[in-house]
Design an enzyme around this catalytic site. Structure first.
Site, mmCIF file in Angstrom:
data_model
loop_
_atom_site.group_PDB
_atom_site.id
_atom_site.type_symbol
_atom_site.label_atom_id
_atom_site.label_comp_id
_atom_site.label_asym_id
_atom_site.label_seq_id
_atom_site.Cartn_x
_atom_site.Cartn_y
_atom_site.Cartn_z
ATOM 1 N NE ARG A 164 23.842 25.481 13.316
ATOM 2 C CZ ARG A 164 24.187 26.756 13.483
ATOM 3 N NH1 ARG A 164 24.050 27.326 14.664
ATOM 4 N NH2 ARG A 164 24.640 27.458 12.470
ATOM 5 C CB SER A 238 27.167 23.538 8.538
ATOM 6 O OG SER A 238 27.307 24.904 8.252
ATOM 7 C CD GLU A 334 24.059 21.484 11.891
ATOM 8 O OE1 GLU A 334 23.056 21.529 12.611
ATOM 9 O OE2 GLU A 334 24.055 21.786 10.681
HETATM 10 N N1 EPU Z 1 36.513 28.813 5.574
HETATM 11 C C1 EPU Z 1 37.517 28.424 4.737
HETATM 12 N N2 EPU Z 1 37.243 27.520 3.750
HETATM 13 C C2 EPU Z 1 36.001 27.009 3.574
HETATM 14 C C3 EPU Z 1 34.965 27.388 4.450
HETATM 15 C C4 EPU Z 1 35.234 28.301 5.452
HETATM 16 O O1 EPU Z 1 38.651 28.875 4.864
HETATM 17 O O2 EPU Z 1 35.820 26.205 2.669
HETATM 18 C C5 EPU Z 1 36.758 29.823 6.616
HETATM 19 C C6 EPU Z 1 36.073 31.123 6.262
HETATM 20 O O3 EPU Z 1 36.865 31.937 5.439
HETATM 21 C C7 EPU Z 1 35.852 31.750 7.615
HETATM 22 C C8 EPU Z 1 35.649 30.548 8.518
HETATM 23 O O4 EPU Z 1 36.176 29.413 7.832
HETATM 24 O O5 EPU Z 1 37.000 32.438 8.035
HETATM 25 C C9 EPU Z 1 34.195 30.316 8.895
HETATM 26 O O6 EPU Z 1 33.398 30.202 7.719
HETATM 27 P P1 EPU Z 1 31.924 30.837 7.606
HETATM 28 O O7 EPU Z 1 31.916 32.236 8.046
HETATM 29 O O8 EPU Z 1 31.429 30.505 6.233
HETATM 30 O O9 EPU Z 1 31.069 30.078 8.684
HETATM 31 P P2 EPU Z 1 31.046 28.562 9.151
HETATM 32 O O10 EPU Z 1 31.659 28.504 10.501
HETATM 33 O O11 EPU Z 1 31.613 27.683 8.107
HETATM 34 C C10 EPU Z 1 28.751 28.801 10.399
HETATM 35 C C11 EPU Z 1 27.488 28.015 10.515
HETATM 36 C C12 EPU Z 1 26.586 28.286 9.328
HETATM 37 C C13 EPU Z 1 26.273 29.769 9.276
HETATM 38 C C14 EPU Z 1 27.598 30.542 9.181
HETATM 39 C C15 EPU Z 1 27.387 32.030 9.260
HETATM 40 C C16 EPU Z 1 27.983 25.979 11.767
HETATM 41 C C17 EPU Z 1 28.199 24.506 11.716
HETATM 42 N N3 EPU Z 1 27.783 26.589 10.590
HETATM 43 O O12 EPU Z 1 29.459 28.298 9.268
HETATM 44 O O13 EPU Z 1 25.353 27.594 9.547
HETATM 45 O O14 EPU Z 1 25.459 30.081 8.173
HETATM 46 O O15 EPU Z 1 28.464 30.173 10.282
HETATM 47 O O16 EPU Z 1 27.013 32.384 10.546
HETATM 48 O O17 EPU Z 1 27.979 26.563 12.848
HETATM 49 C C18 EPU Z 1 24.315 25.481 9.182
HETATM 50 O O18 EPU Z 1 24.345 25.314 10.401
HETATM 51 O O19 EPU Z 1 23.804 24.620 8.406
HETATM 52 C C19 EPU Z 1 24.904 26.683 8.608
HETATM 53 C C20 EPU Z 1 25.002 26.883 7.283
#
Ligand code: EPU
Length: 338
Positions: A164, A238, A334
């Site tokens: 990012r 995010s 972010e």
């Molecule tokens: N999780 C929780 N509770 C929550 C949210 C997440 O337990 O409320 C856990 C999920 O179960 C999972 C882990 O945290 O095991 C990661 O969650 P998720 O797969 O939803 O991905 P993320 O790390 O929260 C990132 C990116 C997103 C992107 C997704 C999918 C960043 C900051 N965010 O989110 O990007 O869509 O992976 O690849 O890297 C963005 O940058 O705006 C964005 C939405």
């Protein structure tokens, strides 16, 4: 050149936050940018480059000249044996571009479906999702230097893409208006699978070798199920980056919180799921003033209606403090905070 005064930015930021631009110029070509640079009054004034407004938190009015990038166009520019090269104007909607490439029989960007924002903003924060980042499909971009008025073309080395992150958040911040971006879609197409939720879809639907259209549809379904539509509930995706820590720090946190979601990075560091940490601190679904934490994804802050940027930041700081108190990790926002 079309110059507007006293323009409300509320419709131009996906959080729906109130702020007014003293001066706004719509940029539809390189020549428009040059006109601004050569302008007797605006030429030397500070500028703010606005794309789709999907990664910004506005906490005040803007005295700078806001350049709203609206450069149109999408085309296949080259068919190489090993790749298709596609070019798009910086003002095009990112998702519409991804959908268009598939319609043209040019797969390769399907994992990045439904990311809000414009083509021009995509390299700034090196957008990424479901195992793919913009840098994996980036060829080059065109822009105009806001000091010299010259058109420039930049390749991946100068863009310095990170998680990012890019040069456009550092030394070239508000210095270069990106007007066109070219993408490199490798041939033959190879699916990018491996992300847990995609693997789950494959198992559920008993499809072992999905095509690009199938992956596109799954990504859209996954995102729609857990991320709020900015047209319905204001948000900037995010709100925090996933923090990257040393293996030692990670072991220490696992010792205290064995459940913490973490992923090893290619360079040996560990990425922690910020959404999991915020959720573990009990924030999911909470509201402070008019700002809140989305009920299906704790990493996303939302405008419950009528929120100001400072309300969003008050909530963000409270979350940072509680995550720091429990995990000793300082979450970094972010989106760009203005
Ligand atoms: N999780 C929780 N509770 C929550 C949210 C997440 O337990 O409320 C856990 C999920 O179960 C999972 C882990 O945290 O095991 C990661 O969650 P998720 O797969 O939803 O991905 P993320 O790390 O929260 C990132 C990116 C997103 C992107 C997704 C999918 C960043 C900051 N965010 O989110 O990007 O869509 O992976 O690849 O890297 C963005 O940058 O705006 C964005 C939405």
């Amino acid at each position: 050149m079309q110059i507007e005064s006293g323009v409300s930015l509320k419709p131009y930021n996906s959080f729906g936050l109130p702020a007014v631009a003293q001066t706004l110029v719509r940029v539809t070509s390189d020549a428009c940018v040059r006109e601004v640079v050569d302008h007797p009054v605006f030429g030397r004034a500070p500028k703010f480059i606005l794309g789709g407004g999907s990664n910004i938190v506005l906490t005040r009015d803007m005295p700078q000249v806001v350049l709203k990038v609206e450069v149109p166009g999408r085309r296949l520019v080259e068919e190489r044996p090993d790749a298709w090269i596609v070019e798009a104007g910086a003002g095009e909607s990112w998702h519409d571009l991804v959908a268009w490439t598939l319609d043209q029989g040019l797969p390769g960007m399907e994992n990045l479906a439904l990311i809000p924002g414009t083509v021009g903003a995509s390299p700034v924060q090196n957008i990424g999702a479901y195992g793919m980042e913009l840098k994996d499909r980036f060829e080059s971009l065109d822009g105009v230097d806001l000091v010299t008025g010259r058109s420039i073309t930049l390749g991946p080395e100068i863009c310095a893409f990170g998680y990012r992150d890019s040069v456009f958040k550092h030394s070239l911040a508000n210095r270069v208006v990106i007007t066109r971006v070219r993408f490199r879609l490798p041939r033959p197409w190879q699916p990018v699978l491996g992300y847990l939720e995609l693997e789950r879809k494959m198992a559920e639907e008993r499809v072992s070798s999905p095509d690009a259209r199938q992956i596109f549809d799954w990504i859209c379904a996954i995102r729609r199920a857990k991320l709020p539509d900015p047209a319905v509930l204001g948000n900037a995706g995010s709100f925090f980056k996933n923090p990257v820590v040393t293996p030692e720090q990670c072991r220490d946190i696992i010792g205290r919180d064995p459940e913490i979601v973490h992923y090893p990075m290619p360079d040996g560091t560990m990425k922690l799921a910020a959404g999991w940490m915020i959720d573990a601190c009990g924030w999911k679904g909470k509201t402070v003033g008019h700002a809140g934490v989305y009920e299906k994804q704790a990493l996303v802050l939302v405008n419950r209606g009528g929120a100001t940027g400072s309300e969003v930041m008050t909530l963000a700081r409270a979350i940072q403090e509680s995550v720091y108190g429990r995990f000793g990790i300082r979450l970094q926002p972010e989106p760009e905070i203005y």
